[in-house]
Enzyme design. Sequence first.
Site, PDB file in Angstrom:
ATOM      1  N   HIS A 100      -2.535   2.788  -5.780  1.00 26.81           N
ATOM      2  CA  HIS A 100      -3.128   1.526  -5.336  1.00 26.81           C
ATOM      3  C   HIS A 100      -3.376   0.580  -6.510  1.00 26.81           C
ATOM      4  CE1 HIS A 100      -4.649  -0.486  -1.775  1.00 26.81           C
ATOM      5  NE2 HIS A 100      -5.631  -0.987  -2.505  1.00 26.81           N
ATOM      6  N   LYS A 118      -2.113  -2.218   7.619  1.00 26.32           N
ATOM      7  CA  LYS A 118      -3.537  -2.092   7.881  1.00 26.32           C
ATOM      8  C   LYS A 118      -3.964  -3.120   8.922  1.00 26.32           C
ATOM      9  CE  LYS A 118      -7.928  -1.560   5.443  1.00 26.32           C
ATOM     10  NZ  LYS A 118      -8.591  -1.592   4.118  1.00 26.32           N
ATOM     11  N   ARG A 162      -0.817  -2.123  -6.625  1.00 25.69           N
ATOM     12  CA  ARG A 162      -1.055  -3.231  -5.687  1.00 25.69           C
ATOM     13  C   ARG A 162      -2.047  -4.227  -6.306  1.00 25.69           C
ATOM     14  NH1 ARG A 162      -1.308  -4.788  -0.099  1.00 25.69           N
ATOM     15  NH2 ARG A 162      -3.410  -5.382   0.587  1.00 25.69           N
ATOM     16  N   ARG A 199       0.864  -1.174   0.000  1.00 26.29           N
ATOM     17  CA  ARG A 199       0.000   0.000   0.000  1.00 26.29           C
ATOM     18  C   ARG A 199       0.903   1.227   0.000  1.00 26.29           C
ATOM     19  NH1 ARG A 199      -2.188  -3.583   3.862  1.00 26.29           N
ATOM     20  NH2 ARG A 199      -4.293  -4.316   3.363  1.00 26.29           N
ATOM     21  N   TYR A 225      -9.446 -10.972  -6.858  1.00 24.63           N
ATOM     22  CA  TYR A 225      -8.494 -10.895  -7.964  1.00 24.63           C
ATOM     23  C   TYR A 225      -8.610 -12.090  -8.907  1.00 24.63           C
ATOM     24  CZ  TYR A 225      -6.509  -7.156  -5.181  1.00 24.63           C
ATOM     25  OH  TYR A 225      -6.340  -5.993  -4.480  1.00 24.63           O
ATOM     26  N   HIS A 233      -3.944  -9.527   3.807  1.00 27.69           N
ATOM     27  CA  HIS A 233      -5.394  -9.610   3.975  1.00 27.69           C
ATOM     28  C   HIS A 233      -5.742 -10.511   5.150  1.00 27.69           C
ATOM     29  CE1 HIS A 233      -6.310  -8.469  -0.496  1.00 27.69           C
ATOM     30  NE2 HIS A 233      -6.068  -7.413   0.267  1.00 27.69           N
TER      31      HIS A 233
END
Length: 326
Positions: A272, A166, A275, A141, A307, A298
């Site tokens: 982004h 995150k 990414r 990120r 994805y 994640h």
Amino acid sequence: MPLLDDVRRAVRLRHYSYQTEQTYVHWTERFVRFHRGPDGWRHPKDLGAAGVEAFLTHLAADRQVAAATQNQAFNALLFLYRHVLRVDLGPVDALRATRPRRLPAVLPRAEVRALLTALDGLRLQDPVPLMARLMYGCGFRLAECSGLRVKDVDLDREQLTVRGGKGNKDRAVMLPQCAKEPLAAQLKWREQLHLRDLAAGLGRAALPDALAAKYPRAAWELSWQFVFASRRVSACPRTGQPGRHFVHPSTVQRAVVAAARAAGLAHRVGPHTLRHCFATHMLEDGHDLRTVQELLGHRDVRTTMVYTHVSYGGAASARSPLDRLR
């Protein structure tokens, strides 16, 4: 406004990021201003759930904001009432926008190459081209790439460590071979810049949490300096102390948008996007979903599964019956 100061203290008490602090303060101020009437200001304690419902409905119906924006405002107000005012709102019934499920924008590899080549047209010592390569090559990120510190780079093991990503989670990612030499040069330049800062009585980097109290000299050590440092010395927005902070995110955003325009890309491109390209191209290269999930950081594999819908190995690879008619 004292209420905004209370929000800042509550956010910092829970070690939330500075970006989250700015967001919560912004929505608290907008909420209070929305309910200002002819009689003057009204305290949020006097507004309660009805005031929150009215504000959220205004955002959805009158302002027609995106669902993500309205949910962001809702979370900020929940934080305000729960952790600052110590008030239980109960159920909040408002006109809530449903967040649509969107597929991420992914560039073909040729367009990623064109974008990175266009970024090389920037100043020689500008770190943005290298940052863009790491965002694509590691799945960073923008905030994770900007916050990379010298101690988190291991050139021998060819590994980079993300600290406090995150969800305040750490993770390790691979260092692309083609980025190893440019990153080593960036570290050398960063060391020389730090020595000049120390000679000028500067060289202080902002430390996370309360590490400055535990390690009083750590802020001046090279290992804690940001790899992609700003060219200007500025005051820390939280402490007000001068130091060498990282490149401002808006600088990277503007550079990527300008490079996409110069490369003639039709897609809407931002940092982004790189990414998204990393995750999709990793899946296309045969890496399993669990590995890509770990590299992206994640929490839930279902987040990573989006994805599979845009990779060439997913639905896009199916053969249309129209082609069989030929």
